[in-house]
Design a protein around this motif. Structure first.
Motif, PDB file in Angstrom:
ATOM      1  N   TYR A  66       9.352   0.014  -1.848  1.00 14.39           N
ATOM      2  CA  TYR A  66       8.738   0.801  -0.778  1.00 14.39           C
ATOM      3  C   TYR A  66       8.563   2.257  -1.206  1.00 14.39           C
ATOM      4  N   GLN A  67       9.600   2.841  -1.805  1.00 17.07           N
ATOM      5  CA  GLN A  67       9.521   4.231  -2.231  1.00 17.07           C
ATOM      6  C   GLN A  67       8.454   4.425  -3.308  1.00 17.07           C
ATOM      7  N   ARG A  68       8.366   3.471  -4.238  1.00 18.64           N
ATOM      8  CA  ARG A  68       7.350   3.580  -5.290  1.00 18.64           C
ATOM      9  C   ARG A  68       5.952   3.399  -4.721  1.00 18.64           C
ATOM     10  N   CYS A  69       5.842   2.463  -3.764  1.00 22.83           N
ATOM     11  CA  CYS A  69       4.536   2.245  -3.128  1.00 22.83           C
ATOM     12  C   CYS A  69       4.054   3.489  -2.391  1.00 22.83           C
ATOM     13  N   ALA A  74      -0.014   7.325  -1.999  1.00 20.33           N
ATOM     14  CA  ALA A  74      -0.277   8.740  -1.727  1.00 20.33           C
ATOM     15  C   ALA A  74      -1.123   9.347  -2.834  1.00 20.33           C
ATOM     16  N   ASP A  75      -0.801   9.015  -4.091  1.00 22.53           N
ATOM     17  CA  ASP A  75      -1.572   9.534  -5.228  1.00 22.53           C
ATOM     18  C   ASP A  75      -3.013   9.040  -5.192  1.00 22.53           C
ATOM     19  N   ILE A  76      -3.189   7.757  -4.867  1.00 17.39           N
ATOM     20  CA  ILE A  76      -4.540   7.195  -4.806  1.00 17.39           C
ATOM     21  C   ILE A  76      -5.336   7.831  -3.674  1.00 17.39           C
ATOM     22  N   ASP A  77      -4.718   7.987  -2.499  1.00 21.10           N
ATOM     23  CA  ASP A  77      -5.413   8.598  -1.364  1.00 21.10           C
ATOM     24  C   ASP A  77      -5.804  10.039  -1.665  1.00 21.10           C
ATOM     25  N   SER A  81      -9.592  11.419  -1.872  1.00 16.67           N
ATOM     26  CA  SER A  81      -9.968  12.531  -1.003  1.00 16.67           C
ATOM     27  C   SER A  81     -10.609  13.658  -1.795  1.00 16.67           C
ATOM     28  N   ARG A  82     -10.039  13.950  -2.960  1.00 16.79           N
ATOM     29  CA  ARG A  82     -10.601  15.016  -3.781  1.00 16.79           C
ATOM     30  C   ARG A  82     -11.982  14.648  -4.297  1.00 16.79           C
ATOM     31  N   LEU A  83     -12.155  13.378  -4.704  1.00 13.54           N
ATOM     32  CA  LEU A  83     -13.463  12.946  -5.180  1.00 13.54           C
ATOM     33  C   LEU A  83     -14.497  13.009  -4.067  1.00 13.54           C
TER      34      LEU A  83
END
Length: 300
Positions: A66-69, A74-77, A81-83
């Motif tokens: 869960y913590q890794r997910c 979060a990194d993918i989102d 968002s930046r793209l």
């Protein structure tokens, strides 16, 4: 089954505390959520959740996962968002190709108005009456006039272009007013070098092969030909976006109006419809709404 979908389903189940609540959050069925979790556990070969009729709880492996997910999603989102934000920034250099006379007479106001709305866009304009390959030449948008043939490019019509047969009052007083297209062979014809006479006069009734024009002046610029006609140099066939002012002021007179060539169009030509850069999409949308019907050059 998509790994990211299963990971998002797992996070939602843990955060909501129940499959049904997670299903409502994800707008899917509880059965699909259960299928996602089962597929995730199967792929990891590890049980992530303790399931009872009353509650759900994480296994130790599930807690670690869960913590890794959380971090991965979060990194993918953040990346997406930046793209997305980058894609929506309307800036950069926009390269435009346009016909010479239309560019000199009608683009300045359009370009000034466009840059007032989008000040971060720099414009690079090439004026030429020669058809350029927009991909090879690195052109974002080409503005073209005519009846465009089918091509692999996207063509969007933005305004009608009317073509008139004209001469000055002094010329007509001296040489006579032609009543039929056949009589044009007895007049001085100011020819645009890129015109196809067979196509240009295709609106004439059965006359397309019988007119032997006296081309006493041939040029690659319509403004030069119109200005020569104003001075009494001969008969000219040009778009009204060039000659509209002279017609309104009486410096030129339309003749043979029943035989005028059919209207053509002003088009924007660009390479792809999908994934347009914001600067290109904004310019296409802006120009699409810029010209009235009829356009300003036919209202003078």
């Amino acid at each position: 089954m998509d790994k990211l979908d299963t990971m998002r389903a797992f996070l939602t189940v843990v955060q909501q505390g129940a499959f049904t609540k997670a299903a409502d959050k994800l707008a899917v069925s509880p059965q699909l959520v259960s299928k996602y979790i089962s597929a995730l556990e199967k792929s990891l070969q590890t049980r992530l959740l303790h399931r009872t009729t009353r509650r759900l709880s994480l296994t130790q492996a599930g807690s670690d996962y869960y913590q890794r997910c959380l971090q991965v999603i979060a990194d993918i989102d953040e990346m997406e968002s930046r793209l997305t934000e980058h894609a929506q920034v309307v800036s950069g250099t926009l390269t435009i190709s346009a016909p010479m006379s239309f560019g000199t007479l009608h683009l300045p106001h359009l370009l000034m108005d466009f840059q007032q709305r989008y000040p971060q866009i720099k414009l690079k304009i090439t004026l030429t009456d020669i058809k350029v390959d927009i991909v090879d030449e690195g052109v974002d948008v080409a503005m073209r006039i005519g009846q465009l043939a089918d091509s692999s490019y996207i063509c969007k019509k933005v305004a009608p272009i009317n073509i008139a047969i004209m001469a000055s009052p002094d010329y007509l007083a001296a040489r006579g007013l032609p009543k039929t297209p056949a009589e044009l062979q007895h007049h001085h014809y100011l020819k645009y070098v890129y015109s196809d006479d067979a196509m240009l006069f295709s609106g004439f009734d059965n006359m397309r092969h019988t007119i032997d024009f006296n081309d006493n002046l041939i040029a690659n610029n319509g403004e030069l030909l119109v200005n020569t006609a104003i001075l009494g140099g001969g008969i000219v066939i040009q778009p009204t976006f060039i000659a509209g002012k002279a017609l309104a002021e009486g410096k030129l007179v339309r003749i043979l109006q029943g035989y005028e060539p059919k209207p053509v169009g002003l088009y924007m030509v660009y390479a792809n419809r999908q994934y347009l850069a914001p600067k290109v999409a904004c310019f296409i949308e802006f120009v699409s709404q810029y010209y009235s019907t009829p356009p300003s050059w036919d209202q003078v």
